[in-house]
Design a protein around this motif. Structure first.
Motif, PDB file in Angstrom:
ATOM      1  N   GLY A  41     -21.723  97.653  87.285  1.00 46.99           N
ATOM      2  CA  GLY A  41     -22.634  98.738  87.069  1.00 46.99           C
ATOM      3  C   GLY A  41     -22.377  99.292  85.870  1.00 46.99           C
ATOM      4  O   GLY A  41     -23.485  99.576  85.122  1.00 46.99           O
ATOM      5  N   THR A  53     -17.526  98.350  90.419  1.00 51.70           N
ATOM      6  CA  THR A  53     -18.468  99.407  89.926  1.00 51.70           C
ATOM      7  C   THR A  53     -18.206  98.927  88.446  1.00 51.70           C
ATOM      8  O   THR A  53     -19.207  99.620  87.751  1.00 51.70           O
ATOM      9  CB  THR A  53     -17.177 100.650  89.753  1.00 51.70           C
ATOM     10  OG1 THR A  53     -17.132 101.032  91.414  1.00 51.70           O
ATOM     11  CG2 THR A  53     -17.926 101.884  89.260  1.00 51.70           C
ATOM     12  N   LYS A  88     -21.576 105.893  87.118  1.00 55.62           N
ATOM     13  CA  LYS A  88     -20.493 104.833  87.320  1.00 55.62           C
ATOM     14  C   LYS A  88     -19.142 105.161  86.891  1.00 55.62           C
ATOM     15  O   LYS A  88     -18.268 104.554  87.317  1.00 55.62           O
ATOM     16  CB  LYS A  88     -20.869 103.433  86.877  1.00 55.62           C
ATOM     17  CG  LYS A  88     -22.202 102.780  87.425  1.00 55.62           C
ATOM     18  CD  LYS A  88     -21.920 102.707  89.063  1.00 55.62           C
ATOM     19  CE  LYS A  88     -23.245 101.846  89.527  1.00 55.62           C
ATOM     20  NZ  LYS A  88     -22.815 101.536  91.065  1.00 55.62           N
TER      21      LYS A  88
END
Length: 438
Positions: A271, A268, A111
């Motif tokens: 995550g 993102t 990530k």
């Protein structure tokens, strides 16, 4: 009259006789893109993000550290080679190499790389966004200066015309054909036109200063602009549905592209925040040894070999409770993602509005340009006819000034309409990915 004509001509071209640097539209644009400080900062931000992206790949590599220590003790201490207590001066040496490799970290590294790539794209889009804004600003200022220069020429011609009328009026007054008040009216009209000339000349100077600041060149630099052909090509794009054109323009607009990348980056980040609640599995490797001078009968090499340590360990860290910090990070990142989606929609609406406005302005400018051409032709013919009537004594100066004012206004509107059409027509093409050209 000749003296007045020379004075007005010199007044108009005074900026062109002092060793000026001549700049084309492309020259101005290239200088602005090269010297603009905001654009330079955006380029530096992009380079920083590229370095961060490269660094993010390093998280997949093991971290290796080396440690060396020399220790001198006296009094009661433990001999590291025998683990026995001693009570004398002791010199010891130790050293090791340790390597740690993360086998699983909740996909944090993946990530992080994804986030770093998205940051690079955000900075690229921001750089293009600034470049587009500078291009539009330079074009606006360049066209405004050309408009004022052309308007000054028209102002000068009007003053010269008034000077001729004034000479004629004085002759008529001296011959007793007209009253002196008729002379005063023309003098008043001429003074008004001279004031307008000074006002427009001042606006031209102000716009030149603005242009120099946009180009980031010294204000004392003398510049003059090279007038391009200024041909308005037929824009077939306007034949398409305006909403289809707008959709195309929005998709390639750097502001909208930037907001889309920011939305992806915000997703993102969810995550990344979730990774903090995942277990972390590390592999640790250690290789080292030590030496003590407690027993001088054992050689250094023998003691190092005897005390050699090689270890391989697996370390699992499971987060159990972190005072709700991890939970808060996840919720915060989710809310930030929702904000980013809203910002993307807001940006889409803003860009759509700007593009639609440019399309409508272009269509209106085409009609306005055609109307002003006709209005100017009629106003010119009317003025020429009334000027002849005035010379023949059929109308007075007040009637002539009304016609002349209409002619002057029509001329100014014609010049402005032409430049408005050139700018808006080019702006629509620019929004659709073409270069802005004059």
């Amino acid at each position: 009259m000749k003296n007045v004509y020379c004075f007005l001509t010199l007044l108009l071209i005074s900026n062109l006789i002092q060793s000026q640097e001549k700049l084309t539209y492309k020259d101005c644009l290239n200088l602005a893109l090269k010297n603009n400080l905001s654009l330079k900062n955006a380029a530096l931000s992009e380079k920083i993000s590229v370095y961060k992206r490269r660094y993010s790949y390093g998280n997949f590599l093991p971290s290796v550290t080396g440690n060396a220590e020399k220790k001198y003790s006296w009094g009661r201490d433990i001999d590291p080679t025998t683990n026995a207590f001693i009570d004398k001066n002791l010199m010891t040496y130790s050293g090791n190499i340790t390597g740690i490799y993360t086998l699983f970290g909740g996909f944090y590294n993946l990530k992080s790389i994804q986030s770093a790539k998205q940051e690079v794209e955000i900075n690229k889009a921001n750089q293009q966004k600034l470049q587009n804004e500078i291009t539009i600003e330079i074009t606006q200022k360049f066209i405004e200066i050309l408009y004022l220069e052309e308007l000054l020429i028209a102002n000068t011609e009007q003053i010269i015309s008034s000077e001729k009328q004034l000479e004629l009026a004085k002759l008529k007054f001296e011959s007793g054909t007209i009253a002196e008040s008729e002379v005063f009216k023309i003098q008043s009209q001429k003074a008004t036109e001279e004031l307008l000339l000074v006002t427009n000349k001042n606006q031209l100077s102000t716009n030149l200063i603005d242009l120099k600041q946009l180009l980031n060149i010294p204000l004392e630099t003398k510049i003059s602009l090279v007038k391009p052909n200024l041909l308005v090509s037929e824009n077939n794009l306007l034949l398409e549905n305006e909403y289809v054109i707008t959709k195309k323009a929005v998709e390639i607009n750097p502001s909208f592209t930037m907001s889309k990348w920011m939305e992806k980056k915000a997703k993102t980040e969810i995550g990344l925040s979730r990774a903090s609640k995942m277990p972390v599995l590390n592999l640790k490797f250690t290789y080292g040894s030590n030496y003590s001078d407690n027993d001088s009968q054992i050689r250094f090499e023998d003691q190092i070999n005897a005390n050699l340590v090689t270890a391989l360990r697996l370390n699992l860290v499971i987060p159990i409770f972190s005072q709700f910090e991890n939970t808060f990070k996840i919720k915060q990142s989710k809310l930030s993602y929702e904000q980013a989606k809203n910002e993307t929609k807001i940006e889409e609406n803003n860009v759509s509005k700007v593009v639609l406005l440019a399309i409508n302005d272009t269509k209106a400018a085409i009609q306005k340009n055609e109307a002003t051409i006709k209005a100017f032709d009629f106003a010119k013919k009317s003025f020429e006819a009334d000027a002849l009537k005035y010379e023949l004594g059929k109308i007075n100066s007040s009637e002539l000034n009304v016609t002349k004012t209409n002619y002057k206004n029509a001329q100014a509107e014609l010049i402005r309409a032409k430049y408005e059409l050139i700018f808006t027509n080019g702006l629509v093409r620019f929004y659709l990915g073409e270069d802005f050209s004059l």
